[in-house]
Design a protein around this motif. Structure first.
Motif, PDB file in Angstrom:
ATOM      1  N   ASN A  76       0.809  -1.219   0.000  1.00 17.19           N
ATOM      2  CA  ASN A  76       0.000   0.000   0.000  1.00 17.19           C
ATOM      3  C   ASN A  76       0.842   1.269   0.000  1.00 17.19           C
ATOM      4  OD1 ASN A  76      -2.390  -1.445  -0.031  1.00 17.19           O
ATOM      5  ND2 ASN A  76      -2.603  -1.447   2.201  1.00 17.19           N
ATOM      6  N   ASP A  77       2.061   1.188   0.566  1.00 12.96           N
ATOM      7  CA  ASP A  77       2.952   2.355   0.571  1.00 12.96           C
ATOM      8  C   ASP A  77       3.781   2.440  -0.701  1.00 12.96           C
ATOM      9  OD1 ASP A  77       4.771   0.309   0.878  1.00 12.96           O
ATOM     10  OD2 ASP A  77       5.666   1.083   2.736  1.00 12.96           O
ATOM     11  N   LEU A  78       3.473   1.597  -1.692  1.00 11.69           N
ATOM     12  CA  LEU A  78       4.132   1.522  -3.004  1.00 11.69           C
ATOM     13  C   LEU A  78       5.508   0.870  -2.937  1.00 11.69           C
ATOM     14  CD1 LEU A  78       3.170   4.982  -4.589  1.00 11.69           C
ATOM     15  CD2 LEU A  78       1.897   2.831  -4.581  1.00 11.69           C
ATOM     16  N   GLY A  79       5.889   0.350  -1.773  1.00 15.47           N
ATOM     17  CA  GLY A  79       7.147  -0.379  -1.657  1.00 15.47           C
ATOM     18  C   GLY A  79       7.053  -1.733  -2.333  1.00 15.47           C
ATOM     19  N   PRO A  80       8.134  -2.208  -2.968  1.00 19.34           N
ATOM     20  CA  PRO A  80       8.106  -3.493  -3.671  1.00 19.34           C
ATOM     21  C   PRO A  80       7.853  -4.666  -2.734  1.00 19.34           C
ATOM     22  CG  PRO A  80      10.343  -2.623  -3.563  1.00 19.34           C
ATOM     23  CD  PRO A  80       9.445  -1.540  -3.069  1.00 19.34           C
ATOM     24  N   VAL A  81       7.111  -5.665  -3.219  1.00 22.73           N
ATOM     25  CA  VAL A  81       6.783  -6.834  -2.410  1.00 22.73           C
ATOM     26  C   VAL A  81       7.990  -7.745  -2.243  1.00 22.73           C
ATOM     27  CG1 VAL A  81       5.378  -8.939  -2.346  1.00 22.73           C
ATOM     28  CG2 VAL A  81       4.339  -6.761  -2.991  1.00 22.73           C
ATOM     29  N   GLY A  82       8.743  -7.962  -3.307  1.00 19.90           N
ATOM     30  CA  GLY A  82       9.901  -8.855  -3.270  1.00 19.90           C
ATOM     31  C   GLY A  82      11.187  -8.110  -3.565  1.00 19.90           C
ATOM     32  N   LEU A  83      12.184  -8.863  -4.017  1.00 21.07           N
ATOM     33  CA  LEU A  83      13.505  -8.287  -4.287  1.00 21.07           C
ATOM     34  C   LEU A  83      13.401  -7.058  -5.173  1.00 21.07           C
ATOM     35  CD1 LEU A  83      16.673  -8.654  -4.140  1.00 21.07           C
ATOM     36  CD2 LEU A  83      16.436  -9.803  -6.367  1.00 21.07           C
ATOM     37  N   TYR A  84      14.118  -6.027  -4.781  1.00 21.90           N
ATOM     38  CA  TYR A  84      14.208  -4.841  -5.632  1.00 21.90           C
ATOM     39  C   TYR A  84      15.613  -4.263  -5.508  1.00 21.90           C
ATOM     40  CZ  TYR A  84      13.242  -0.573  -8.112  1.00 21.90           C
ATOM     41  OH  TYR A  84      13.292   0.445  -9.032  1.00 21.90           O
ATOM     42  N   MET A  92      14.956  -4.171  -1.189  1.00 19.28           N
ATOM     43  CA  MET A  92      14.084  -5.193  -0.613  1.00 19.28           C
ATOM     44  C   MET A  92      14.701  -6.547  -0.919  1.00 19.28           C
ATOM     45  SD  MET A  92      11.485  -6.109   1.092  1.00 19.28           S
ATOM     46  CE  MET A  92      10.506  -7.593   1.343  1.00 19.28           C
ATOM     47  N   ARG A  93      14.588  -7.493   0.024  1.00 15.84           N
ATOM     48  CA  ARG A  93      15.226  -8.799  -0.102  1.00 15.84           C
ATOM     49  C   ARG A  93      14.428  -9.756  -0.990  1.00 15.84           C
ATOM     50  NH1 ARG A  93      12.692 -12.649   2.988  1.00 15.84           N
ATOM     51  NH2 ARG A  93      11.134 -11.881   4.482  1.00 15.84           N
TER      52      ARG A  93
END
Length: 238
Positions: A76-84, A92-93
């Motif tokens: 919801n905060d637009l952060g990636p769900v997986g590796l980025y 992100m891991r």
């Protein structure tokens, strides 16, 4: 910030395509000659969220955004769900465990961009190989894995959405961004990459926030803010 790769003078080629009676738009990118990047936030940490904001950031550097697409699921905060990974920095891991939703419909995978090539790699294989990606985004499910369709896809599935994703050739030179222009199921979308585009590996990006930016074709899909974005960077003076 100056471009670290030479900007491409050749625009990605987008065209309409019919597969299994459904209409799609595909954009062919040569990873050996064109500059492919991922975008999420400004240097100050503010989420970009849209194609125009990415384009404006690039124009401030003498570049511009060519073909682009949303590139993976996000919170919801637009952060990636997986590796980025962006410019070699991991934000992100990697996630390899089974989970809810399409992302957790294993196997999922990673779109990895390196100098002169780009590859879709299944997540466990990615973890084992640990490639040095300059840019990377994880999403799921995989659509095609080493020439085989994801085992959970059913030809008669009634789960249909506008869908988008990316496929790559074995040598990492051919990259194809694809979006359905109508609602399709996973089976039809996966076989587009396997049977019509003849790509051995392909990754699903999304099915609710599927958007394409193709200025050369006059296309600019709009909507709510997005998380990761993949795009071709061009020289603004060309």
């Amino acid at each position: 910030m100056a471009a670290l790769w030479p900007a491409s003078a050749q625009a990605a080629d987008c065209r309409a395509l019919t597969h299994e009676g459904a209409e799609f738009t595909i954009c062919e990118i040569d990873a050996g000659t064109e500059v492919i990047r991922l975008f999420h936030s400004t240097p100050e940490g503010e989420v970009l969220g849209s194609f125009p904001r990415v384009d404006q950031m690039l124009r401030d550097r003498g570049e511009r955004l060519g073909v682009a697409m949303n590139a993976g699921m996000y919170h919801n905060d637009l952060g990636p769900v997986g590796l980025y990974v962006e410019e070699g920095q991991q934000a992100m891991r990697l996630i390899t465990s089974k989970g809810p939703g399409n992302f957790g419909l294993l196997p999922n995978g990673v779109f990895c961009i390196r100098d002169g090539r780009a590859d879709v790699i299944e997540s466990l294989a990615f973890e084992a190989a640990a490639p040095d990606c300059r840019y990377a985004t994880q999403s799921g499910p995989m659509l095609v894995i080493d020439g085989a369709l994801h085992p959970r896809f059913l030809p008669d599935s009634d789960s249909v959405h506008v869908r988008n994703g990316v496929g790559t050739s074995a040598d990492g030179q051919r990259v194809v961004l694809a979006i359905s222009d109508e609602r399709v199921n996973f089976y039809t979308f996966g076989t587009l990459f396997r049977d019509t585009l003849k790509l051995p590996n392909a990754l699903y990006f999304d099915g609710k926030v599927s958007r394409l930016y193709a200025p050369g074709s006059g296309r600019h899909d709009r909507g709510f803010p997005m998380g990761p974005i993949v795009g071709v960077v061009e020289d603004a003076t060309d």
